[in-house]
Design an enzyme around this catalytic site. Structure first.
Site, PDB file in Angstrom:
ATOM      1  N   GLN A  74     -14.798  45.444  -2.433  1.00  0.00           N
ATOM      2  CA  GLN A  74     -15.667  44.125  -2.335  1.00  0.00           C
ATOM      3  C   GLN A  74     -16.975  44.670  -1.494  1.00  0.00           C
ATOM      4  OE1 GLN A  74     -15.257  40.871  -2.982  1.00  0.00           O
ATOM      5  NE2 GLN A  74     -13.217  40.990  -4.039  1.00  0.00           N
ATOM      6  N   THR A  76     -19.553  45.996   1.367  1.00  0.00           N
ATOM      7  CA  THR A  76     -19.809  46.435   2.600  1.00  0.00           C
ATOM      8  C   THR A  76     -21.251  46.908   2.789  1.00  0.00           C
ATOM      9  OG1 THR A  76     -18.680  48.171   3.758  1.00  0.00           O
ATOM     10  CG2 THR A  76     -19.577  48.959   1.805  1.00  0.00           C
ATOM     11  N   HIS A  78     -24.085  49.682   4.505  1.00  0.00           N
ATOM     12  CA  HIS A  78     -24.464  50.801   5.103  1.00  0.00           C
ATOM     13  C   HIS A  78     -25.652  51.087   5.474  1.00  0.00           C
ATOM     14  CE1 HIS A  78     -21.391  52.739   2.490  1.00  0.00           C
ATOM     15  NE2 HIS A  78     -21.820  52.322   1.406  1.00  0.00           N
ATOM     16  N   CYS A 169     -15.698  44.085   3.577  1.00  0.00           N
ATOM     17  CA  CYS A 169     -14.466  44.133   2.523  1.00  0.00           C
ATOM     18  C   CYS A 169     -13.688  43.381   1.958  1.00  0.00           C
ATOM     19  CB  CYS A 169     -13.443  45.413   3.112  1.00  0.00           C
ATOM     20  SG  CYS A 169     -14.453  47.095   3.481  1.00  0.00           S
TER      21      CYS A 169
END
Length: 214
Positions: A74, A76, A78, A169
């Protein structure tokens, strides 16, 4: 630098989408003798949405771009201060299946965190690594023609606020944590080298594959 037949590259702080496209191009151009590579990188702030990802898991409007990509999973986040390692591997040459690679990645993370005195664990049905139910590392892979790309991310010392603007997620209310929360002051480079070492230790050695059978 090489580790267990992998060329290890540090890409520094690199924008997400060009890095993703470079992974695709490297995988598409692979031949029987193309080296495996581990790409270590940090990204500027970005959300990534996996193939089955639901946009509604982004809970509010932000200035952070979202990129729809070709890994599983799903949504996320960064950002700087997060260690990302992409595993560009020929799984046939390593004699390893996708599920085994996921388990290996989780174990490398667990072993790395244990080096800092942290007891991390898996959670059934929720890939990644957790400490007391809070997520400290995420996984996502794509396999094309028997070769993997994408990989893992470990939160080291970053701004975790953008995680509160998503269901990480796909899990509502999932708490996200980082090494810094536990008083770990190790540098990004030290954590990178330690985690690369654990990945290299756990990866099966390369073997020759009959091109006709591959």
């Amino acid at each position: 630098m090489t580790a267990n037949g992998c060329t290890v590259r540090d890409l520094g702080l690199a924008p997400y989408e060009p890095t993703w496209r470079a992974m695709q191009a490297y995988t598409d151009a692979r031949g029987a003798d193309t080296p495996d590579e581990l790409w270590c990188v940090q990204h500027p702030p970005v959300y990534t949405l996996g193939q089955a990802g639901k946009p509604e898991h982004l809970l509010c409007e932000t200035d952070i771009p979202m990129v729809k990509i070709d890994r599983g999973g799903q949504i996320t986040y960064h950002g700087p201060g997060q260690l990302v390692i992409y595993l560009l591997l020929d799984l046939r040459r390593r004699g390893i299946r996708v599920r085994e690679l996921v388990t290996l990645m989780e174990q490398a993370l667990i072993d790395c965190l244990a080096d800092y005195g942290l007891a991390a664990e898996r959670q059934a049905g929720a890939p990644g690594v957790y400490i007391d139910g809070a997520k400290i590392a995420a996984l996502g892979l794509r396999v094309r023609n028997g070769c993997s790309y994408h990989g893992l991310s470990l939160n080291v010392d970053m701004d975790l606020t953008p995680f509160t603007w998503i269901n990480p997620c796909g899990y509502s209310g999932l708490k996200t944590i980082q090494l810094k929360d536990f008083g770990v002051s190790a540098s990004h480079e030290e954590v990178r080298d330690r985690l690369v070492g654990h990945l290299a230790r756990l990866l099966p050695p390369m073997r020759k594959v009959d091109a006709a059978a591959a």
